[in-house]
Design an enzyme around this catalytic site. Structure first.
Site, PDB file in Angstrom:
ATOM      1  N   ASP A 208      41.159  31.791  29.140  1.00 42.33           N
ATOM      2  CA  ASP A 208      41.035  31.920  30.594  1.00 42.33           C
ATOM      3  C   ASP A 208      42.017  33.004  31.051  1.00 42.33           C
ATOM      4  OD1 ASP A 208      40.146  29.941  33.161  1.00 42.33           O
ATOM      5  OD2 ASP A 208      41.978  31.099  33.472  1.00 42.33           O
TER       6      ASP A 208
ATOM      7  N   HIS B  15      43.936  33.091  33.471  1.00 41.65           N
ATOM      8  CA  HIS B  15      45.189  32.530  33.994  1.00 41.65           C
ATOM      9  C   HIS B  15      45.977  31.848  32.879  1.00 41.65           C
ATOM     10  CE1 HIS B  15      42.320  32.652  37.438  1.00 41.65           C
ATOM     11  NE2 HIS B  15      43.367  33.208  38.013  1.00 41.65           N
TER      12      HIS B  15
ATOM     13  N   HIS C 109      45.436  23.825  34.177  1.00 40.36           N
ATOM     14  CA  HIS C 109      46.646  23.886  35.006  1.00 40.36           C
ATOM     15  C   HIS C 109      47.229  22.508  35.310  1.00 40.36           C
ATOM     16  CE1 HIS C 109      46.103  28.145  35.596  1.00 40.36           C
ATOM     17  NE2 HIS C 109      44.981  28.007  36.272  1.00 40.36           N
TER      18      HIS C 109
ATOM     19  N   ASP D 244      37.037  33.973  33.463  1.00 36.46           N
ATOM     20  CA  ASP D 244      37.539  34.777  34.573  1.00 36.46           C
ATOM     21  C   ASP D 244      38.269  36.033  34.098  1.00 36.46           C
ATOM     22  OD1 ASP D 244      39.457  33.021  33.624  1.00 36.46           O
ATOM     23  OD2 ASP D 244      39.731  31.979  35.540  1.00 36.46           O
TER      24      ASP D 244
END
Ligand code: 9RB
Ligand code: ZN
Length: 368
Positions: A178, A180, A141, A266
């Site tokens: 991931d 996200h 991120h 995740d």
């Protein structure tokens, strides 16, 4: 086949404080652990050792990334800000108010970027066939001018830029599984036609309103960014569909010299943040597909850099499954929950998931 492995105890010392998940402690938020605590990662490292797999891996030495390395991706103001906040005994935040860190986390973040650099170097020099960098804090991120989403610096971005400068590497593909959206990596390379960034993620989870299929790059980079947003509830079947219909064809079209995976766990069962149901055994064919693509496209050069994944008890089994696949070594470790979770009805590709993958494949020009 030799597999390199990066882990440093100091990654576990990155102190994200006593937020209750993502709520800053105080008021009605009883102090607890931050979501991005060390647990899932230290326990993954422990299982690598206790399972015996560690004896079959090449443990890679890590030196911290230099500030000059960071500046290949980040601006000076961000680097200076992180260094100064980290020097404060109280620590600071990476930039979005959700990413606290303690005293000394700057140096740990340099070791995290250094860990991904070490993994890339070891693969590019041929010291190992492939490598997994179990690094912390995560990186996908982090944006050029700020940290966010528990990330200080773009570990993969820095390692890729450095490899393109120092090694005979012209084209790199990033595959981010991931849960996200890998918005930071996307942004770092958004105008770069030589770095293909692909992210499979839970639609709209984090960051908000990010990771849409129409985000395809700018200028020279148009076509070198692909997003595969999947509906909540997606499992092993949906992830394989995304891999087979989008990721692998995109890699074959792009022809990278190196494949880097932003490896968060995740999207796995029991993650407190994601709402996907991938299992440890589900990560095996995903890994194998990428290994096969790397074999046919770039002499097997595959590097994984760890990202999120917050189920302290399940992430270690997912990580071990990936490392077993990468190394070709099977340990006696079994996922005790596989008999329940591998056979959930929603592990089978559902029509609405196939539609989402189809839309991503169409947007990327991979199907008519
Ligand atoms: C909060 C918000 C989050 C939620 C999840 C992540 C996951 C990161 C990761 C990061 C930040 C927003 C608490 C938005 O695992 N990446 O791989 N925070 N979400 N607003 N607020 C108040
Ligand atoms: Zn994540």
């Amino acid at each position: 086949m030799t597999t390199g492995f990066v882990w440093k105890d100091i990654y576990g010392w990155h102190d994200t404080g006593t937020s209750a998940g993502a709520f800053p402690p105080g008021g009605f938020a009883q102090p607890h652990q931050h979501f991005e605590s060390a647990e899932s990662k230290t326990r993954f490292a422990s299982l690598v050792d206790v399972s015996g797999l560690g004896d079959h891996l090449v443990r890679l030495a890590v030196t911290p990334a230099s500030e000059e390395d960071l500046l290949l991706v980040h601006n000076q103001a961000h680097v200076t800000n992180m260094r100064e906040l980290s020097a404060d005994p109280k620590g600071g935040d990476a930039g979005d108010g959700l990413s606290p860190f303690g005293h000394g986390s700057f140096e740990i973040a340099l070791m995290a970027a250094g860990g991904t650099i070490a993994a890339v170097n070891a693969v590019l020099t041929g010291e190992v066939a492939n490598a997994y960098a179990l690094v912390r804090p995560p990186g996908h991120h982090a944006r050029p001018e700020t940290g966010m989403g528990f990330c200080l610096f773009s570990n993969s971005g820095v390692a890729i830029r450095k490899a393109m400068r120092d090694h005979n590497v012209e084209r790199v593909a990033v595959v981010d599984w991931d849960v996200h959206h890998g918005n930071g990596t996307q942004e770092v390379f958004y105008s770069d036609p030589n770095v293909l960034t692909i992210s499979i993620h839970q639609d709209g989870l984090f960051p908000p309103d990010s990771g849409h299929i129409h985000e395809q790059g700018v200028d020279e980079g148009v076509g070198a960014n692909i997003n595969v947003p999947l509906p909540a509830g997606s499992g092993n079947g949906a992830y394989l569909e995304a891999m087979d219909r989008v990721v692998i064809p995109a890699l074959q079209r792009f022809k990278p010299d190196l494949i880097v995976v932003a490896s968060g766990f995740d999207a796995a069962m029991t993650d407190p943040l994601g709402r996907m149901i991938v299992t440890a055994n589900g990560y095996r064919p995903l890994t194998q597909r990428l290994m096969d693509a790397a074999d046919s496209l770039c002499q097997g050069r595959l590097v994984m850099s760890h990202e999120g994944g917050y189920s302290a008890t399940y992430v270690p089994f997912c990580g071990l499954a990936v490392l077993e696949t990468m190394s070709g070594v099977r340990t006696p470790v079994q996922d005790a929950l596989a008999p329940f979770w591998d056979v959930l009805p929603d592990q089978v590709l559902q029509p609405w998931q196939a539609d989402a993958v189809q839309r991503a494949a169409q947007a990327a020009g991979l199907v008519a």
